[in-house]
Design a protein around this motif. Structure first.
Motif, PDB file in Angstrom:
ATOM      1  N   THR A 272       0.827  -1.206   0.000  1.00 54.94           N
ATOM      2  CA  THR A 272       0.000   0.000   0.000  1.00 54.94           C
ATOM      3  C   THR A 272       0.866   1.262   0.000  1.00 54.94           C
ATOM      4  N   ALA A 273       0.323   2.302  -0.580  1.00 54.90           N
ATOM      5  CA  ALA A 273       0.938   3.631  -0.569  1.00 54.90           C
ATOM      6  C   ALA A 273      -0.184   4.656  -0.645  1.00 54.90           C
ATOM      7  N   PHE A 274      -0.087   5.683   0.157  1.00 57.99           N
ATOM      8  CA  PHE A 274      -1.123   6.725   0.188  1.00 57.99           C
ATOM      9  C   PHE A 274      -2.483   6.129   0.514  1.00 57.99           C
ATOM     10  N   GLY A 275      -2.477   5.088   1.358  1.00 61.69           N
ATOM     11  CA  GLY A 275      -3.729   4.533   1.854  1.00 61.69           C
ATOM     12  C   GLY A 275      -4.413   3.518   0.965  1.00 61.69           C
ATOM     13  N   LYS A 276      -3.761   3.085  -0.120  1.00 61.53           N
ATOM     14  CA  LYS A 276      -4.397   2.092  -0.986  1.00 61.53           C
ATOM     15  C   LYS A 276      -3.316   1.248  -1.676  1.00 61.53           C
ATOM     16  N   PRO A 277      -3.692   0.067  -2.187  1.00 57.03           N
ATOM     17  CA  PRO A 277      -2.704  -0.770  -2.887  1.00 57.03           C
ATOM     18  C   PRO A 277      -2.087  -0.013  -4.054  1.00 57.03           C
ATOM     19  N   ILE A 278      -0.787  -0.190  -4.251  1.00 56.97           N
ATOM     20  CA  ILE A 278      -0.157   0.546  -5.349  1.00 56.97           C
ATOM     21  C   ILE A 278      -0.679   0.084  -6.706  1.00 56.97           C
ATOM     22  N   THR A 284       0.953   2.779 -12.053  1.00 61.56           N
ATOM     23  CA  THR A 284       1.264   1.358 -11.879  1.00 61.56           C
ATOM     24  C   THR A 284       0.484   0.509 -12.868  1.00 61.56           C
ATOM     25  N   ARG A 285      -0.799   0.794 -13.003  1.00 59.82           N
ATOM     26  CA  ARG A 285      -1.640   0.011 -13.912  1.00 59.82           C
ATOM     27  C   ARG A 285      -1.149   0.136 -15.349  1.00 59.82           C
TER      28      ARG A 285
END
Length: 384
Positions: A272-278, A284-285
């Motif tokens: 996680t980064a910034f409160g959510k999965p990267i 990333t996507r």
């Protein structure tokens, strides 16, 4: 994307390979990496499991199966656990050295060597590269001078895969220095022959568990019975077998790229980064989308190449295309996957870090990317 290349028989074989790797490879990988050498017993374990000499006729102790897809399965499963060093060592035996013995050895030579190759009691190597001759094999200086019914082989070879463990080394040497490429022959030099010594176990950037060494030959007396193939056609024999070697390197590269992408997809879903999965970040996507597309498109080409090889129609040019493209893809995919892992991607406890250093050699050995492009370019611009 699941490859359509395999049948139920191949998938059943895959399960057996996975069990072998879980039992004989995975528990020892860290120690082998630290010791810079795999256990010699791995070879006999692989032989007992039927993973060596897959293409060797049953009469010589092999699997009697020329379908390359079985070898590809082994490569994919080793890549899945990051065992690049093991994969290279086994590939050297089955994909690089073995075809010389199958195609060029006499009946007597086959009876003498092939059973041990299949059982793992004989580890093979092939010695072409010299300190001053790599991609340009016409520059080799090793010599084989006729002396009665024997040959005296002298010279030095370097970057020899399986160089420490090898019991049987196929050596390219000059038998007629004035004849250029037409004056080279192949000799099988065996462990224990007087004058055959091993130098350093080379300290490589990656592939730490795989033994790469210098070999030295000081007037090694080699009986004529150990001449392999036709005298004076050693260089031709090499050129004829390079397409298979290059295809094998390409398949290893593809398997490694796919494994790296699988590891990274799993990491991005958990980290996680910034409160959510990267994985939820658009950047990333997009990266993952690009890597998935490139690996799947390359897989389709390699499936065709393997089919052509099985049919006996694989050309040197298509093998060169597969080799340079897949190995460059491997390096590109692994590099970007390290980036997605962040700082953990630089830690060797993560398989992606080891994959990063193991990948770099792929665009060099078996013919550099530049040599592959030269082969392809000459074919495109020839007037023939």
């Amino acid at each position: 994307m699941k490859s359509k290349l395999y049948t139920e028989d191949h998938e059943a074989f895959r399960e057996m390979v996975r069990e072998f790797i879980a039992r004989e490879v995975t528990p020892h990988q860290e120690r082998w990496e630290q010791e810079r050498l795999m256990d010699r017993q791995l070879w006999t374990a692989a032989g007992k499991q039927g993973l060596l000499g897959i293409a060797v006729p049953a009469e010589f102790g092999g699997g009697g199966e020329s379908d390359f897809r079985y070898r590809a399965v082994v490569m994919e499963e080793l890549a899945d656990v990051g065992a690049a060093s093991v994969s290279l060592s086994l590939s050297l035996q089955d994909d690089i050295a073995l075809p010389y013995l199958l195609d060029l050895a006499t009946g007597e030579q086959k009876r003498r060597w092939l059973p041990g190759v299949c059982s793992g009691e004989i580890v093979t190597a092939i010695a072409m590269t010299e300190p001053g001759a790599g991609s340009d094999l016409q520059g080799i200086r090793a010599t084989a001078v006729k002396d009665g019914d024997d040959y005296l082989v002298s010279g030095a070879k370097t970057f020899i895969t399986n160089g420490i463990h090898s019991d049987l080394v196929i050596v390219l040497a000059r038998t007629d220095p004035a004849a250029g490429a037409k004056g080279m022959s192949l000799f099988v030099i065996e462990r224990g022959m007087p004058g055959f010594t091993r130098g350093r176990k080379l300290n490589k950037v990656g592939l730490h568990a795989q033994d790469t060494a210098e070999l030295f030959f000081d007037e090694v007396r080699v009986p004529a019975a150990n001449l392999l193939g036709t005298p004076g056609r050693g260089f031709v024999h090499l050129m004829e077998r390079l397409p298979r070697e290059r295809m094998a390197i390409a398949v290893v590269a593809q398997a490694a790229a796919e494994a790296a992408l699988r590891w990274t997809l799993a990491y991005c879903a958990e980290r996680t980064a910034f409160g959510k999965p990267i994985a939820d970040l658009q950047s990333t996507r997009f990266t993952l989308a690009e890597l998935a597309t490139e690996t799947e498109v390359t897989r389709a080409y390699l499936d065709r190449v393997i089919g052509d090889f099985n049919d006996g129609t694989l050309s040197a040019v298509d093998a060169a295309k597969a080799k340079w493209w897949a190995t460059e893809l491997q390096n590109r995919v692994v590099n970007r996957c390290v980036q997605l892992h962040g700082g953990y991607g630089y830690m060797l406890e993560y398989p992606i870090a080891r994959a990063f250093v193991d990948a770099r050699i792929q665009t060099i050995y078996g013919g550099t990317t530049e040599i592959m492009k030269e082969i392809i370019g000459r074919d495109l611009t020839s007037n023939g």
